[in-house]
Design a protein around this motif. Structure first.
Motif, PDB file in Angstrom:
ATOM      1  N   LEU A 115       3.346  -6.998   0.800  1.00 19.56           N
ATOM      2  CA  LEU A 115       3.187  -6.877   2.244  1.00 19.56           C
ATOM      3  C   LEU A 115       2.582  -8.118   2.883  1.00 19.56           C
ATOM      4  CD1 LEU A 115       1.752  -3.232   2.435  1.00 19.56           C
ATOM      5  CD2 LEU A 115       4.132  -3.947   2.652  1.00 19.56           C
ATOM      6  N   ALA A 116       1.939  -8.938   2.086  1.00 15.23           N
ATOM      7  CA  ALA A 116       1.228 -10.101   2.623  1.00 15.23           C
ATOM      8  C   ALA A 116       2.186 -11.074   3.309  1.00 15.23           C
ATOM      9  CB  ALA A 116       0.482 -10.819   1.504  1.00 15.23           C
ATOM     10  N   GLY A 117       1.832 -11.464   4.529  1.00 16.17           N
ATOM     11  CA  GLY A 117       2.587 -12.463   5.253  1.00 16.17           C
ATOM     12  C   GLY A 117       3.912 -12.003   5.824  1.00 16.17           C
ATOM     13  N   LYS A 118       4.192 -10.707   5.808  1.00 19.90           N
ATOM     14  CA  LYS A 118       5.500 -10.221   6.257  1.00 19.90           C
ATOM     15  C   LYS A 118       5.558  -9.925   7.750  1.00 19.90           C
ATOM     16  CE  LYS A 118       7.470 -10.416   2.230  1.00 19.90           C
ATOM     17  NZ  LYS A 118       6.326 -10.796   1.391  1.00 19.90           N
ATOM     18  N   SER A 119       4.442  -9.580   8.371  1.00 17.46           N
ATOM     19  CA  SER A 119       4.440  -9.311   9.807  1.00 17.46           C
ATOM     20  C   SER A 119       3.026  -9.388  10.361  1.00 17.46           C
ATOM     21  CB  SER A 119       5.020  -7.925  10.103  1.00 17.46           C
ATOM     22  OG  SER A 119       4.922  -7.629  11.486  1.00 17.46           O
ATOM     23  N   ARG A 120       2.900 -10.056  11.505  1.00 18.42           N
ATOM     24  CA  ARG A 120       1.609 -10.113  12.184  1.00 18.42           C
ATOM     25  C   ARG A 120       1.232  -8.776  12.794  1.00 18.42           C
ATOM     26  NH1 ARG A 120       1.882 -15.907  15.485  1.00 18.42           N
ATOM     27  NH2 ARG A 120       2.060 -17.261  13.635  1.00 18.42           N
ATOM     28  N   ARG A 121       2.174  -7.872  12.861  1.00 19.36           N
ATOM     29  CA  ARG A 121       1.884  -6.553  13.416  1.00 19.36           C
ATOM     30  C   ARG A 121       1.044  -5.695  12.478  1.00 19.36           C
ATOM     31  NH1 ARG A 121       5.397  -4.971  17.681  1.00 19.36           N
ATOM     32  NH2 ARG A 121       7.196  -6.342  17.969  1.00 19.36           N
ATOM     33  N   LEU A 122       1.054  -6.005  11.197  1.00 20.16           N
ATOM     34  CA  LEU A 122       0.350  -5.161  10.233  1.00 20.16           C
ATOM     35  C   LEU A 122      -1.139  -5.134  10.557  1.00 20.16           C
ATOM     36  CD1 LEU A 122       0.521  -3.437   7.657  1.00 20.16           C
ATOM     37  CD2 LEU A 122       0.094  -5.524   6.344  1.00 20.16           C
ATOM     38  N   ALA A 123      -1.648  -3.930  10.844  1.00 18.32           N
ATOM     39  CA  ALA A 123      -3.046  -3.782  11.240  1.00 18.32           C
ATOM     40  C   ALA A 123      -3.897  -3.126  10.168  1.00 18.32           C
ATOM     41  CB  ALA A 123      -3.138  -2.952  12.525  1.00 18.32           C
ATOM     42  N   GLY A 124      -3.267  -2.441   9.222  1.00 29.02           N
ATOM     43  CA  GLY A 124      -4.020  -1.755   8.188  1.00 29.02           C
ATOM     44  C   GLY A 124      -3.094  -1.154   7.156  1.00 29.02           C
ATOM     45  N   LEU A 125      -3.656  -0.847   5.995  1.00 29.84           N
ATOM     46  CA  LEU A 125      -2.906  -0.249   4.895  1.00 29.84           C
ATOM     47  C   LEU A 125      -3.660   0.988   4.431  1.00 29.84           C
ATOM     48  CD1 LEU A 125      -0.508  -0.447   2.925  1.00 29.84           C
ATOM     49  CD2 LEU A 125      -1.937  -1.903   1.476  1.00 29.84           C
ATOM     50  N   ALA A 126      -2.993   2.131   4.462  1.00 27.38           N
ATOM     51  CA  ALA A 126      -3.642   3.402   4.126  1.00 27.38           C
ATOM     52  C   ALA A 126      -3.028   4.007   2.876  1.00 27.38           C
ATOM     53  CB  ALA A 126      -3.516   4.375   5.295  1.00 27.38           C
ATOM     54  N   TRP A 127      -3.896   4.369   1.932  1.00 26.25           N
ATOM     55  CA  TRP A 127      -3.441   5.023   0.701  1.00 26.25           C
ATOM     56  C   TRP A 127      -3.478   6.531   0.887  1.00 26.25           C
ATOM     57  CZ3 TRP A 127      -6.628   7.429  -3.463  1.00 26.25           C
ATOM     58  CH2 TRP A 127      -5.824   7.874  -4.520  1.00 26.25           C
ATOM     59  N   ASP A 128      -2.335   7.173   0.676  1.00 30.25           N
ATOM     60  CA  ASP A 128      -2.223   8.624   0.833  1.00 30.25           C
ATOM     61  C   ASP A 128      -2.077   9.262  -0.548  1.00 30.25           C
ATOM     62  OD1 ASP A 128      -1.709  11.230   1.504  1.00 30.25           O
ATOM     63  OD2 ASP A 128      -0.127  10.781   2.948  1.00 30.25           O
ATOM     64  N   GLN A 129      -3.153   9.828  -1.052  1.00 33.05           N
ATOM     65  CA  GLN A 129      -3.116  10.423  -2.386  1.00 33.05           C
ATOM     66  C   GLN A 129      -2.199  11.637  -2.441  1.00 33.05           C
ATOM     67  OE1 GLN A 129      -4.628  13.502  -3.428  1.00 33.05           O
ATOM     68  NE2 GLN A 129      -5.433  14.095  -1.423  1.00 33.05           N
ATOM     69  N   ARG A 130      -1.996  12.297  -1.307  1.00 35.02           N
ATOM     70  CA  ARG A 130      -1.081  13.444  -1.276  1.00 35.02           C
ATOM     71  C   ARG A 130       0.359  12.992  -1.519  1.00 35.02           C
ATOM     72  NH1 ARG A 130      -2.573  15.243   4.606  1.00 35.02           N
ATOM     73  NH2 ARG A 130      -2.203  12.998   4.740  1.00 35.02           N
ATOM     74  N   ALA A 131       0.703  11.831  -0.959  1.00 32.90           N
ATOM     75  CA  ALA A 131       2.047  11.289  -1.164  1.00 32.90           C
ATOM     76  C   ALA A 131       2.272  10.936  -2.628  1.00 32.90           C
ATOM     77  CB  ALA A 131       2.263  10.059  -0.283  1.00 32.90           C
ATOM     78  N   LEU A 132       1.241  10.371  -3.272  1.00 32.63           N
ATOM     79  CA  LEU A 132       1.375  10.032  -4.682  1.00 32.63           C
ATOM     80  C   LEU A 132       1.527  11.286  -5.533  1.00 32.63           C
ATOM     81  CD1 LEU A 132       1.476   7.867  -6.854  1.00 32.63           C
ATOM     82  CD2 LEU A 132      -1.024   7.979  -6.998  1.00 32.63           C
ATOM     83  N   ALA A 133       0.799  12.328  -5.189  1.00 33.76           N
ATOM     84  CA  ALA A 133       0.920  13.584  -5.931  1.00 33.76           C
ATOM     85  C   ALA A 133       2.351  14.119  -5.850  1.00 33.76           C
ATOM     86  CB  ALA A 133      -0.068  14.613  -5.393  1.00 33.76           C
ATOM     87  N   LEU A 134       2.963  14.004  -4.670  1.00 33.67           N
ATOM     88  CA  LEU A 134       4.346  14.444  -4.517  1.00 33.67           C
ATOM     89  C   LEU A 134       5.300  13.556  -5.303  1.00 33.67           C
ATOM     90  CD1 LEU A 134       4.438  15.294  -0.699  1.00 33.67           C
ATOM     91  CD2 LEU A 134       4.574  16.909  -2.601  1.00 33.67           C
ATOM     92  N   THR A 135       5.062  12.249  -5.262  1.00 33.49           N
ATOM     93  CA  THR A 135       5.911  11.306  -5.992  1.00 33.49           C
ATOM     94  C   THR A 135       5.901  11.592  -7.484  1.00 33.49           C
ATOM     95  OG1 THR A 135       5.555   9.553  -4.351  1.00 33.49           O
ATOM     96  CG2 THR A 135       6.301   8.867  -6.532  1.00 33.49           C
ATOM     97  N   LEU A 136       4.709  11.849  -8.021  1.00 34.53           N
ATOM     98  CA  LEU A 136       4.553  12.065  -9.456  1.00 34.53           C
ATOM     99  C   LEU A 136       4.812  13.508  -9.874  1.00 34.53           C
ATOM    100  CD1 LEU A 136       1.263  10.036 -10.090  1.00 34.53           C
ATOM    101  CD2 LEU A 136       3.621   9.243 -10.369  1.00 34.53           C
ATOM    102  N   GLY A 137       4.777  14.421  -8.919  1.00 25.55           N
ATOM    103  CA  GLY A 137       4.819  15.837  -9.285  1.00 25.55           C
ATOM    104  C   GLY A 137       3.540  16.250  -9.988  1.00 25.55           C
ATOM    105  N   ALA A 138       2.439  15.586  -9.618  1.00 28.85           N
ATOM    106  CA  ALA A 138       1.161  15.821 -10.298  1.00 28.85           C
ATOM    107  C   ALA A 138       0.529  17.134  -9.844  1.00 28.85           C
ATOM    108  CB  ALA A 138       0.204  14.664 -10.023  1.00 28.85           C
ATOM    109  N   THR A 139      -0.028  17.856 -10.781  1.00 25.80           N
ATOM    110  CA  THR A 139      -0.720  19.100 -10.461  1.00 25.80           C
ATOM    111  C   THR A 139      -2.240  18.929 -10.481  1.00 25.80           C
ATOM    112  OG1 THR A 139      -0.630  19.779 -12.790  1.00 25.80           O
ATOM    113  CG2 THR A 139       1.151  20.525 -11.329  1.00 25.80           C
TER     114      THR A 139
END
Length: 213
Positions: free
Chosen positions: A114-138
């Motif tokens: 993501l570095a250097g790709k857009s001056r619009r980028l204001a923040g980066l948020a980690w969503d652990q719920r999304a990762l749980a869905l991606t992995l199928g983690a219980t």
């Protein structure tokens, strides 16, 4: 520019939209429900121009890109926002982007990062719920309360990617009681996170205070 919120509240489709919308993440499908001025509208990586026109015309303060993984995702959104701003008469580059990721992202120095790709980028948020869905983690935590290895790795990757891009990083937590919430926010802030997701609207003030202290 309005200061970045430290607390992010991701509304479900059945949750009412708060009167104070600073830091509130509203799904694009709910734009027409009520006044959303000052809120953050959540879009997907395949969202179209019509979605951005609706969001900006309705007064969105920021666009959150759900499922962001690479610099190409960020660049696509930035390009579409430029077109949208031109069409509706907003100043070029006036709409910041909050990238939301499950933490499966390129290394900070990789070409696809993501570095250097857009001056619009204001923040980066980690969503652990999304990762749980991606992995199928219980499960996301060990018996001692630490993140399991995949979640700890993704969380660290997000923090490092944000640092490389020169933007704040947001943490996220599993649902927990209020007694556990304060110490885990303090630990997150000590790790270098700027803010975090709030599980409930009532926690937003606590997040703002704990991370700003």
């Amino acid at each position: 520019m309005t200061p970045l919120p430290r607390a992010l509240l991701c509304l479900a489709f059945d949750q009412p939209i708060p009167a104070n919308r600073h830091g509130v993440l509203i799904p694009a499908a709910r734009i027409d429900e009520t006044d959303i001025r000052g809120a953050i509208v959540v879009v997907e990586t395949d969202s179209d121009i019509a979605t951005f026109q609706n969001a900006l015309t309705a007064g969105a303060a920021m666009i959150a890109l759900n499922g962001c993984r690479t610099g190409a995702d960020l660049q696509r959104l930035a390009t579409l926002l430029s077109v949208t701003e031109a069409e509706i008469g907003h100043p070029e580059g006036s709409t910041p982007i909050l990238a939301m990721t499950d933490g499966i992202i390129p290394a900070p120095a990789a070409r696809e990062s993501l570095a250097g790709k857009s001056r619009r980028l204001a923040g980066l948020a980690w969503d652990q719920r999304a990762l749980a869905l991606t992995l199928g983690a219980t499960r996301t935590r060990t018996r001692s309360g630490e993140w399991t290895a995949p979640f700890a790795t993704a969380r660290a990757a997000t923090l490092l990617a944000a640092a490389a891009a020169g933007v704040p990083a947001y943490d996220s937590f599993p649902d927990m009681n209020d007694d556990a919430f304060v110490p885990i926010c303090n630990q997150s802030r000590a790790d270098g996170f700027f803010g975090s997701f709030a599980i409930r609207a009532a926690q937003m003030e606590a997040v703002e205070t704990l991370y700003a202290g």
